[in-house]
Design a protein around this motif. Structure first.
Motif, mmCIF file in Angstrom:
data_model
loop_
_atom_site.group_PDB
_atom_site.id
_atom_site.type_symbol
_atom_site.label_atom_id
_atom_site.label_comp_id
_atom_site.label_asym_id
_atom_site.label_seq_id
_atom_site.Cartn_x
_atom_site.Cartn_y
_atom_site.Cartn_z
ATOM 1 N N TYR A 36 9.269 -8.193 -4.089
ATOM 2 C CA TYR A 36 9.108 -8.519 -5.494
ATOM 3 C C TYR A 36 10.481 -8.532 -6.150
ATOM 4 N N PHE A 89 12.364 -5.252 -5.047
ATOM 5 C CA PHE A 89 11.561 -4.182 -4.471
ATOM 6 C C PHE A 89 10.878 -4.679 -3.206
ATOM 7 N N LEU A 101 -0.423 -0.643 -2.194
ATOM 8 C CA LEU A 101 0.970 -1.022 -1.948
ATOM 9 C C LEU A 101 1.870 0.175 -2.214
ATOM 10 N N ILE A 102 2.773 0.445 -1.277
ATOM 11 C CA ILE A 102 3.772 1.488 -1.437
ATOM 12 C C ILE A 102 5.120 0.791 -1.586
ATOM 13 N N PHE A 103 5.818 1.094 -2.682
ATOM 14 C CA PHE A 103 7.063 0.409 -2.996
ATOM 15 C C PHE A 103 8.277 1.249 -2.637
ATOM 16 N N GLY A 104 9.368 0.546 -2.346
ATOM 17 C CA GLY A 104 10.668 1.181 -2.210
ATOM 18 C C GLY A 104 11.288 1.403 -3.579
ATOM 19 N N GLN A 105 12.481 1.993 -3.574
ATOM 20 C CA GLN A 105 13.130 2.376 -4.830
ATOM 21 C C GLN A 105 13.765 1.187 -5.553
ATOM 22 N N GLY A 106 13.979 0.101 -4.832
ATOM 23 C CA GLY A 106 14.585 -1.072 -5.443
ATOM 24 C C GLY A 106 16.071 -1.179 -5.146
#
Lengths: 113, 113
Positions: A36, A89, A101-106
């Motif tokens: 994203y 992300f 959905l599990i997101f990273g820190q960006g």
């Protein structure tokens, strides 16, 4: 414990060059991965995705690579443009039953003209 | 076709106050979810819903309640706001719980003092 990690908080590249954004994960049950893009004061927008049964997916200037054995994925942007400057992300899906959905820190990408 | 609409865009609460963040989508999506975004933490899933009448917890559900009485609406309630709930909140929706392309709202910036 963070299951999806983007270890580079920021990246700066010159216009026209390649941008490579990286993402690592720990859960081998993740079955789908997404990238994203987010501009300030806006919601994230979908960019590109890849199923865990594939190792590459391409869409125009954007290519996502998946290395399951290393639990690593990357997003390549070629050529980079100033309008690509944003926070990126990566996200991993915990199976199609829940769709979670599990997101990273960006990672903040800056493309310099 | 408005997509995902969040209200309000900004809110300041005092500790202990309650409020509801509104989220509505007009795309007839079955799947809806709430995330919070904090510096260095990326997007963390609070609650999600796979359809009207069905909700479940995400990564950080404590202090938040949700309900899904209609397909279109998925409000997020803070029963007793705490400073730790200061964050930017995003609502997202997807056509199904495959959740392969979530659409996000513009976000609500909440400050608890």
């Amino acid at each position: 414990d963070q299951q999806v990690k983007q270890n580079s908080p920021s990246l700066s590249v010159q216009e026209g060059r390649i941008s490579i954004l990286n993402c690592d994960y720990t859960n081998s049950m993740f079955d789908y991965f997404l990238w994203y893009k987010k501009y300030p004061a806006e919601g994230p927008t979908f960019l590109i995705s890849i199923s865990s049964i594939k190792d590459k997916n391409e869409d125009g200037r954007f290519t996502v690579f998946l290395n399951k054995s290393a639990k690593h994925l990357s997003l390549h942007i070629v050529p980079s443009q100033p309008g690509d400057s944003a926070v990126y992300f990566c996200a991993a899906r915990e199976g199609s039953n829940t769709g979670k959905l599990i997101f990273g820190q960006g990672t903040t990408l800056q493309v310099k003209p | 076709n408005a997509g995902v609409t969040q209200t309000p865009k900004f809110q300041v609460l005092k500790t202990g106050q309650s409020m509801t963040l509104q989220c509505a989508q007009d795309m007839n999506h079955e799947y809806m979810s709430w995330y919070r975004q904090d510096p260095g933490m990326g997007l963390r899933l609070i609650h999600y819903s796979v359809g009207a009448g069905i909700t479940d917890q995400g990564e950080v559900p404590n202090g938040y309640n949700v309900s899904r009485s209609t397909t279109e609406d998925f409000p997020l309630r803070l029963l007793s706001a705490a400073p730790s709930q200061t964050s930017v909140y995003f609502c997202a929706s997807s056509y199904t719980n495959m959740n392969t392309e979530a659409f996000f709202g513009q976000g609500t910036r909440l400050t608890v003092v």
